[in-house]
Scaffold this active site. Structure first.
Site, PDB file in Angstrom:
ATOM      1  N   ASP A   1       0.874  -1.430  -0.336  1.00 12.59           N
ATOM      2  CA  ASP A   1       0.156  -0.013   0.175  1.00 12.59           C
ATOM      3  C   ASP A   1       0.792   1.296  -0.130  1.00 12.59           C
ATOM      4  OD1 ASP A   1      -1.199   2.245   0.585  1.00 12.59           O
ATOM      5  OD2 ASP A   1      -2.504   1.242   2.159  1.00 12.59           O
TER       6      ASP A   1
ATOM      7  N   GLN B   1       0.801   6.210   1.593  1.00  9.59           N
ATOM      8  CA  GLN B   1       1.719   8.044   1.604  1.00  9.59           C
ATOM      9  C   GLN B   1       3.114   7.535   1.301  1.00  9.59           C
ATOM     10  OE1 GLN B   1       0.331   9.447   3.839  1.00  9.59           O
ATOM     11  NE2 GLN B   1      -1.799   9.148   3.795  1.00  9.59           N
TER      12      GLN B   1
HETATM   13  C1  LIG Z   1      -5.370   7.377   2.135  1.00  8.95           C
HETATM   14  C2  LIG Z   1      -4.662   6.055   2.157  1.00  8.95           C
HETATM   15  C3  LIG Z   1      -5.553   4.650   1.870  1.00  8.95           C
HETATM   16  C4  LIG Z   1      -6.737   4.221   0.918  1.00  8.95           C
HETATM   17  O1  LIG Z   1      -6.941   5.475  -0.288  1.00  8.95           O
HETATM   18  P1  LIG Z   1      -8.203   6.050  -0.492  1.00  8.95           P
HETATM   19  O2  LIG Z   1      -8.270   6.812  -1.272  1.00  8.95           O
HETATM   20  O3  LIG Z   1      -9.292   6.523   0.847  1.00  8.95           O
HETATM   21  O4  LIG Z   1      -8.494   4.247  -1.896  1.00  8.95           O
HETATM   22  C5  LIG Z   1      -4.917   3.199   2.297  1.00  8.95           C
HETATM   23  N1  LIG Z   1      -3.976   3.334   3.266  1.00  8.95           N
HETATM   24  C6  LIG Z   1      -3.320   4.098   3.489  1.00  8.95           C
HETATM   25  C7  LIG Z   1      -2.191   4.741   4.290  1.00  8.95           C
HETATM   26  C8  LIG Z   1      -3.456   5.789   3.375  1.00  8.95           C
HETATM   27  O5  LIG Z   1      -3.169   7.000   3.671  1.00  8.95           O
END
Ligand SMILES: *Cc1c(COP(=O)(O)O)cnc(C)c1O
Length: 428
Positions: free
Chosen positions: A215, A218
């Site tokens: 993910d 950030q």
């Molecule tokens: C913002 C965020 C998400 C989700 O992003 P969306 O645009 O709301 O789908 C997932 N993981 C992290 C670490 C984030 O900061």
């Protein structure tokens, strides 16, 4: 504003100059509130502001090129398709993908993770298989796996964090085993600000045959990323966190992996031939993109990535380290303020954000009070409820910076926060 800014080093001075130049690209940052106080936006981790370079591209698309993509032979459609596919190319190159067909456009990172849990998870995962997550995950990287677990009876395991607020690699090693089918983790925590050792995690995960989903929400706007160097099998991101529009994000995976998966949603665009009794699927990446996509927004994401690349991700990272150090020095002067996640040091690189608590003052009160001074910070659980529970708290306040943040803004924030804390302590 604090006028008596004294730079502690020439690097600080240079950083500040760069921030002042970059922020002139951002119209939203030029506002003042009703009392005429300048807007101090310290909530970049929730969503970033958008530069003219992105707004102009959106404006141009809707004024000149608006048409549906991959359909019709007319000039508008071919221009829209060309811009749309070129945004995919930019995104692919940005993360170090082998081909643009490895980039699947989604609505956001959440949808990208849901896509993967549906397409890969439902195909591959059986009862008793294990998925390894961490307690610091954003809800977007928790709930889709919980839904998968409910469908398949697989086991979700969670890696803990160390005393100093970083991923516990020893605990990771202890929980990883031959039943682990996938490790899904955040690259940079939106609450702790720690940068996880993804390359090491990938090596260990691959040694037991598990895949790794990263993910990168950030990290994409804050440090250079390369899927090969990270050893990732899947990587997801959202445009709105990297100076792009909302409503567009992406999933990267290798062509080999994507080819092995069934489609996600059904509809137009994702088919090759449709008969009344069956259909065949379009080639990658279109197999995973049912219906009319967010065309202008995808093009806007491409423009946002180009903008970041123009500034240089290495430079942004260096620059934000200086801002982070400045923020930490300031916050350390407030009595009873506790920062979640690792302390700042030259050795431990840390993301440019600080989530913090004060035992005697609620985060919501701080945020509401600071708002009257023009300062925007986040308060709440930041979509990491299990992590907050791990610390025995329900909420925290968070200041998150970007390359547009100036040292004056940080000083002003620390000063206003100090006064707010004093005020609450006097009146409680
Ligand atoms: C913002 C965020 C998400 C989700 O992003 P969306 O645009 O709301 O789908 C997932 N993981 C992290 C670490 C984030 O900061």
């Amino acid at each position: 504003m604090v006028n008596s800014l004294k730079f502690r080093s020439s690097l600080e001075k240079e950083t500040n100059t760069l921030a002042v130049i970059a922020r002139s690209d951002f119209p939203t940052l030029k506002q003042t509130n009703q009392e005429g106080k300048p807007l101090i936006y310290l909530d970049h981790a929730a969503t970033s502001q958008k530069p003219y370079q992105v707004l102009q591209v959106l404006d141009h698309y809707y004024k000149h090129d608006n048409a549906n993509v991959h359909r019709g032979a007319h000039q508008l459609s071919s221009r829209a398709t060309e811009a749309f596919e070129s945004a995919r190319e930019i995104t692919a190159q940005f993360v170090g993908a082998k081909a643009s067909s490895e980039i699947i456009f989604t609505r956001n990172a959440s949808e990208a993770i849901n896509l993967f849990t549906r397409c890969w998870g439902d195909l591959t995962i059986k009862a008793g298989d294990e998925i390894l997550l961490t307690v610091m995950e954003h809800h977007s990287n928790l709930v889709p796996w919980q839904l998968l677990a409910a469908r398949t009876n697989c086991l979700l395991r969670y890696v803990s964090i160390t005393e100093d607020g970083q991923l516990d690699v020893e605990d990771f090693k202890a929980q990883l085993n031959e039943r682990t089918k996938l490790v899904s983790l955040v690259h940079v925590s939106n609450t702790l600000g720690c940068i996880n050792p993804v390359t090491l995690i990938s090596q260990l995960a691959h040694s037991v045959g598990a895949l790794v989903l990263v993910d990168a929400c950030q990290s994409l706007a804050h440090l250079p990323i390369n899927v090969k160097q990270l050893g990732a099998d899947v990587l997801v991101g959202s445009a709105h966190k990297l100076c792009g529009p909302t409503g567009i994000g992406f999933l990267w995976a290798s062509e080999y992996l994507l080819e092995s998966l069934p489609p996600f949603l059904g509809g137009g665009e994702m088919i090759q031939d449709v008969f009344l009794s069956y259909s065949s699927w379009a080639k990658l990446p279109h197999k995973f993109e049912a219906g009319t996509p967010s065309i202008g927004e995808a093009i806007g994401m491409g423009a946002a990535i180009s903008y970041l690349q123009h500034l240089g991700l290495n430079r942004i990272q260096e620059w934000e380290q200086i801002l982070t150090e400045h923020l930490f020095t300031g916050l350390s002067q407030i009595r009873g303020l506790r920062i979640l996640g690792p302390q700042f040091s030259q050795q431990t690189h840390r993301a440019a954000l600080a989530s913090f608590t004060l035992e005697d003052i609620h985060a919501n009160d701080l945020a509401a009070f600071l708002d009257t001074t023009g300062i925007c910070i986040r308060s709440g659980h930041h979509c990491t409820q299990p992590l907050h529970r791990h610390y025995g708290i329900t909420s925290s306040a968070r200041a998150s910076l970007s390359f547009t943040t100036t040292l004056e803004e940080i000083d002003y924030f620390v000063q206003e926060l100090t006064e707010t804390v004093d005020f609450f302590r006097k009146h409680n």
